[in-house]
Every structure is written in C-alpha cells, then in structure tokens.
Design a protein around this motif. Sequence first.
Motif: not given
Length: 884
Positions: A405, A546, A549
């Motif tokens: 990331e 995100p 998840t």
Amino acid sequence: MASVSATAQAAPVSSAHLQRGIVKMVLSGCAIIVRGQPRGGPPPERQINLSNIRAGAMARRAAQAQPDTKDTPDEPWAFQAREFLRKKLIGKEVCFTVEIRTPSGREYGIVYLGKDTTGENIAESLVNEGLATVRREGIRGNNPEQARLCELEDQSKSSKKGLWSEGGSAHTIRDLKYTIENPRNFVDSLHQKPINAIIEHVRDGSVVRALLLPDYYLVTVMLSGVKCPTFKREADGTESPEPFAAEAKFFTESRLLQRDVQIILESCPNQNILGTILHPNGNITELLLKEGFARCVDWSMAVYTQGAEKLRAAERSAKERKVRIWRDYVAPTANLDQKDRQFVAKVMQVVNADAMVVKLNSGEYKTIHLSSIRPPRIEGEEKNKDRDKRFRPLYDIPYMFEAREFLRKKLIGKKVNVTVDYIRAATGPGEGIPAFSERTCATVTIGGINIAEALVSKGLATVIRYRQDDDQRSSHYDELLAAEARAIKNGKGLHSKKEVPIHRVADISGETQKAKQFLPFLQRAGRSEAVVEYVFSGSRLKLYMPKETCLITFLLAGIECPRSSRNLPGGVQVAEPFSDEAMLFTKELVLQREVEVEVESMDKAGNFIGWLHIEGVNLSVALVENALSKVHFTAERSAYYKTLVSAEDTCREKKEKIWANYEEKPVEEVVHVTEEKERVANYRAVFVTEITDTLHIYAQDVETGGQLESLMETMRAEIAAQPPVEGSYAARRGEYCIAKFADGEWYRARVEKVESAAKVHVFYIDYGNREVVSTTRLAAMPPAFSTRILPAQATEYAFAFIQVPQDDDARADVVDCVVRDIQNSQCMLNVEYNGVTCPHVTIQFGDTKDDAGLGLVKEGLVMVDVRKEKHLQKIYCIRIDQLY
C-alpha cells in the motif's frame, strides 16, 4: 639505542662516499631508517645509526614468548631526542656517509639534512641540544668531527640543556589495550572529537599504531569503512602478502608514519577501535580508496563520520579507472546502454513490496525490482502453519499489505526516475532454493526520494547483506543500512515489538450466496470506494473494498467489451479483435488505483455489475469513446445512456478500431422526403476559428466560450506546475492528448495519424486546425480536462445552398474571401439541413446581419445549390430574388 665510536672493533669502510635517501622513520635519538625513491613498488630501506654519540633508549615491551622478561620504560630524555629528530627529519631528504659496518650488517655514519654535506649535521644538533652524549672512548685528536662533538657537549653542559638540566624527564607511554579496562568507554568519552596523535607504526594500509597526545596512550586503529590487502601469516610463521598489500602499506607509511595527525576515534566493536586519520594534506581513507589500494567494507562504513558517500565516490572512481585491486573490475551494468541504465518511466503496477511494472517511453512494459532490499516474509515455523488454509501472501504475511500500500499510494500512475544498479542472473531450482528469472534491480526515485530507503525507514522491508566482494548492490547501499538502523532503533514495522497487524479480507468472488447477502448493502451505499486489484479483461475486474474488507469481481455495466481468450471445457476460446487493447486500456487507467463504484445488480455467478468512476471518468464511457467497446441494450435504463450512444455514434462514423469494418445499412431516401415541415430560423452566436481548404468552417459556441477559457487557464497552470516529461508520450491514432502549438501554449488535441516519432498529425479539437508535430510536443491529456469534462468546442459546418468550385484556383479564391470576412470573428449561424459529414448552415455577419453565403454568390465566386426539400423552397426563392 647505543652507538659505537669510530674506533670500535669493526672494519672501516675504505671509501666513505656520500649517499642520499628520504627519512622514513626515526627509531630513537641516534638511529633512523632511510629509503630510496619508489620505482614500481616499495623502495629498499636501510637503518643508519649516528656515529660517536649515544641517546637514551626508547621503551620496549617484554617479549610474550619470554615470560621472564619485563617491560623497560623510556630512559630520561629518550623520547625528547626521538621527537627532536622526528620533527626535523621525517619525510625529508638527507645525505649520509657510512663510516662503520659491523659484521652483523649494522651501519654507522654521519647524517646531514639536505642534499650535501653543507646541510645541518644531525649528530651535532642532538649534542648541542643536550639530547645525546658523546662517546669519548678512543677519541682521536686529529678527527675534527669528534672534536666538534666534544666541544658542543661541553657547551650544552655549561648551559644545562636537556640531559644536563636539573632533574630528569622520562615519559610513560601506556598501551591502551593493557591499561584501559573498557576501551569502548574510552572511545565514547572522546565524543568523536579530533585528538592529536603520532602514527608510530603501519601494520598494513588500513591498520596503524598511534600515540595519542597528550596522555601518551598507544592504540591500534583500524580505518573506518575500508580494508586494504593484508599480510597473511602462514603456519610456518612467514607472511604472504595479498596482491597490492605491500604497495598499500607503503602508500600509508610514506604519508603518515611518524607524522603529526589528528584522529577521530569513532567506534569500538569487539575491542577493535575504528577511526579516521586526518592529515593537513588529506584524508588517508579516501586517498587509499581513490588510488585503488582499498575497498569499502559495510560493517564499519556506518560509523565513518566524514560521510560514507565520499568513500563510495572514491571507490567508484578507482573502479572506473580500473586501478590496482580493481584492474579486472567489470561493472554490473557494463553491458547496458546508457538509455537502459537510466531512464524515466511510469509506474503501472506494484507487484509486491520490492517490485513494480513500469511503462517506458517506448510503450514497452518492464518489471523493476528495488535493489538490495527484501520484502516482508514468513520464516521458520510460521511457514508450516495453516497449510490447509488458502495462503494469500498479500494479506497473510505480516506487513506485506502495508508495504504494498505504501508503494501503491506513492507511485501508481506517477513518473519515476530509474537507475539500474545490476542485473541479477536467472537461477534454477535447487535443494531448498526456488527458481528465479532474470531480475533488473534498480534504484527508483520520485521527487528526489529514494523509494527503497523510504520503505526500509518505515520498517516495511529489510536490507540484504552481501559478501564483501559482491558488487551487485544498490548504489545507495549505505543509506539503506542507515535507514534500517533508524527503523530498528525506533521499533518501526517489522522491527516493532507490538503485535503484527492482521488483515481479515473475505474473498466473495464467485460466492453467489455471500454476494446475494452483500448486494442490497452495496446498492444502498450509492458510490463506494474501492481499489482495483486485478484486471481480467477490459470490462471484468477484481476490486478490494477497504471499508467492507472484502474482494469482489466487478463487471462494467452498459457495455459489451471484446472477449479475451479463455479456457473452456471444449477447448480454448479465441480472443475477439481488440480484446487485448481493451484490457490494456483498462489496466493503464484503473489498475491499483482508488476508484468509486456504483453497484446495480449481480449475475448468476455472484459477480457484481455496475459503473466504475476514476477521477470523474466513467470507465464504461471511456471504453466506448476509444472504440474498444459497444453499447449494450441494458444501458437504456441508466443515466449514462445518451453519453454512451453519442460516443458510440462518433466512433462508428470514424470507423475506428472495433468499428473499422462497420457498414451502415442503406436508408431509403423517401423516409424524409415525405415529411412536411417548416424551415426553422434559430440563429445563434458563434466564433469562427478555422476555414479549411474545402470551404468547411469550424466554429465555437459563444455561450460556452467562458468554460473553454477557464479550462485552458486551469490546464496550463497545472502543466506549468508539473511539466510533462519531454518525449515520454507514445502517440496512438485516435487518442486524445495535449499538444504544444507554435505559440508555446498547450491545447487539447486528437491524434489523427502517426507516421513516425517526428511526424504526428494532430487535430486541435477546440479550434479546428491541424498540425504535424513531433512527440516531444505531445503529452497525455490530464483526466480533469478531457472531453468528458468539456466536449470538443470546434464544430465542423459547411455553407448551405452553394456549390463549392471544383477548380483548385477558384476554390482558393473563395476560401481567401471567406477567411478575410469571417475567420476569427463572431457571426450568427443557423443549421439548415444535415450533410454527409457535417451540418450545412447559413451564416450572417455579426454587425450587418448580411448573409455571407449570399455575398459569395453575388460576387460570382460560387453558384447556387438547388435544394428539392419543400421546407427549403421558400428560403431558396428568396435568395434567388435577392440576386436579381
């Protein structure tokens, strides 16, 4: 050290001729070592003892092999005598005559400072200062030199100099190794401040014995950051020098031995003291490296206080010149061209924490590995845990997700500078060793920041340790080691003692039941944030959500994209034309980017269907606009239907890509002939920007002129702040881009034809003019200024009711007249009817409201084109009447 008199029991030299040399070392107040000039290697040396005098003996350590012997201290004034000669003679040229040579080979003589006997007599100077005594035994009255020494001794006695002064003067020299219990504390107490010292002995090029002043500590110092070839002691006690060991030792001796220097004691690992020796003429550490007498060593480089980059630069200079120990050196990138060693590229994908895929200016894709770092990995027993569980390295290896990331957010879609450090050769599989293909390892920087260093400093990668002779490493290896040391000290990332982060990511791709449960939530959410993890085809992607998840498979709504090849039970399905181009387009636009998705529905396989947006761009619309997809009938009920259809019509007319072989169905002419309608006169204000050689007109709507000016101003400001890399754009036919016009300003354009990098035909979509430019004047169009934000402002028109002359000269006269009358001016325009390529219009001058086309007819430049449509008969008749 005692000397002998001229009458000692030895054979006198028959012809004492004058000899010259350079003083290498002063052993005591009455003994020196001289050397010759170097010729192809270290020169020969010889010890000369001063005749007829005696100076105090220097301290001597007891022999370790003889336990009964004891240490002997300096005799009074012995150190001062040695220092007197050292300061006067070291490195100076002297001449001498050998008077006595003993059977054991010891030589006694008279030494003069300078090139001949007119120089200072060293023995006389010592006696005159009271630092040596005269051996009066057997003095001959007819020897003027001996008589002169006796006279000088008598004078120094009367003046009470040196030995003849009241009280003695002996110095205690202490070996730090035996007198200081903890050398590390001693080194730390000096706080890396320069201290005065005398170099007493040179063991090899990078190890010396130094006398620290004013406390007279004798200490062995290894030069920080480097290592010279050494002398290896064999089993029989002999020493065998490594290549260039003797030359390196002489290099250091000739510059430092018994010189006054300053030493910075920098560290004390394992009782070995590391330091840097500073001399007014330079830093010996850097000189050794520059001349190819030493190599950098990683384990002590970190403590070097003068800047490790200086040592690397000095070593690099020696490597490039291939001097001495580097005579057979071959650079890791010696076989690469300069353009392959250093280049600018765009990051398209982050593979893992140490690798990425970049796009070169040529359009080629290349995988780059970050030099000298290792991504997070599982070691030991952790490897064998959860073998039944599907292992996903990105989420299951601690800190792998954080590392990926970090790189993704920092690099994706950005231009980076790549400097190739080495090419790691392919390795085959072996016992416990996996197979690796050839790797290009490089240092990647963006905005002056070394990405590998930033990654290591956050504790998201570790630095690889190499063998000392392994030069395949990062060109910024020292910075990487320093960054890792900081990360360890601060307990960051992999070096943290806290619990490792856990990522519980549910993969619901193909899980129909889970997808059904999840669908209502996504539908109600409207636009949801996501990261594109993988692109299967132009319209099929895998997304990471995100907030939720989870991983989902996402299909683009409203379009029908060419299918890629895939394996089916009956065999391999052949890829449809332009499927690879569509997938590449989608990858370049959205792969690993942060996007927004609107989920509308799902299919039977549990794949979600909807719209994907990135920086204001609808991916479905973008694919249709680039002629890489067709509109699907399901788009009719969406808010994007009109935009999709309009884009498709444009591509279909131009017959681009998937529409290249499209043939329109013939339309019966009777369809519109039977329609009864009136002519509509709805004049609107336009600004004429271009007149073509075929008498077609390009004009902008005055109403949207302010929007165009605002867009141009914002776009140019952004380009000025972040100028595109010259020549980095690979032009492709049909693509929108920005081009630098002759006035030096950037404008929106479309590539119409690519002959070569130097000849690219572009059309300026807001003004209607065309130009042939090189790729150095082109760049990718920023998404914030694309045609989706503001459509192309230049619209093509043709004159209604007139016939364009077929003769080239006649047509040129008409064009010149029209350019003179209406180009770059505001007019009134009304669409009368549609032609094959563009609408046909009547144009009135903005001030007089006179018809421009009618004026051309009146001047005899063109003829009237007779129209048969009933609703145009009235205006046609009016125009005929006006002519007569």
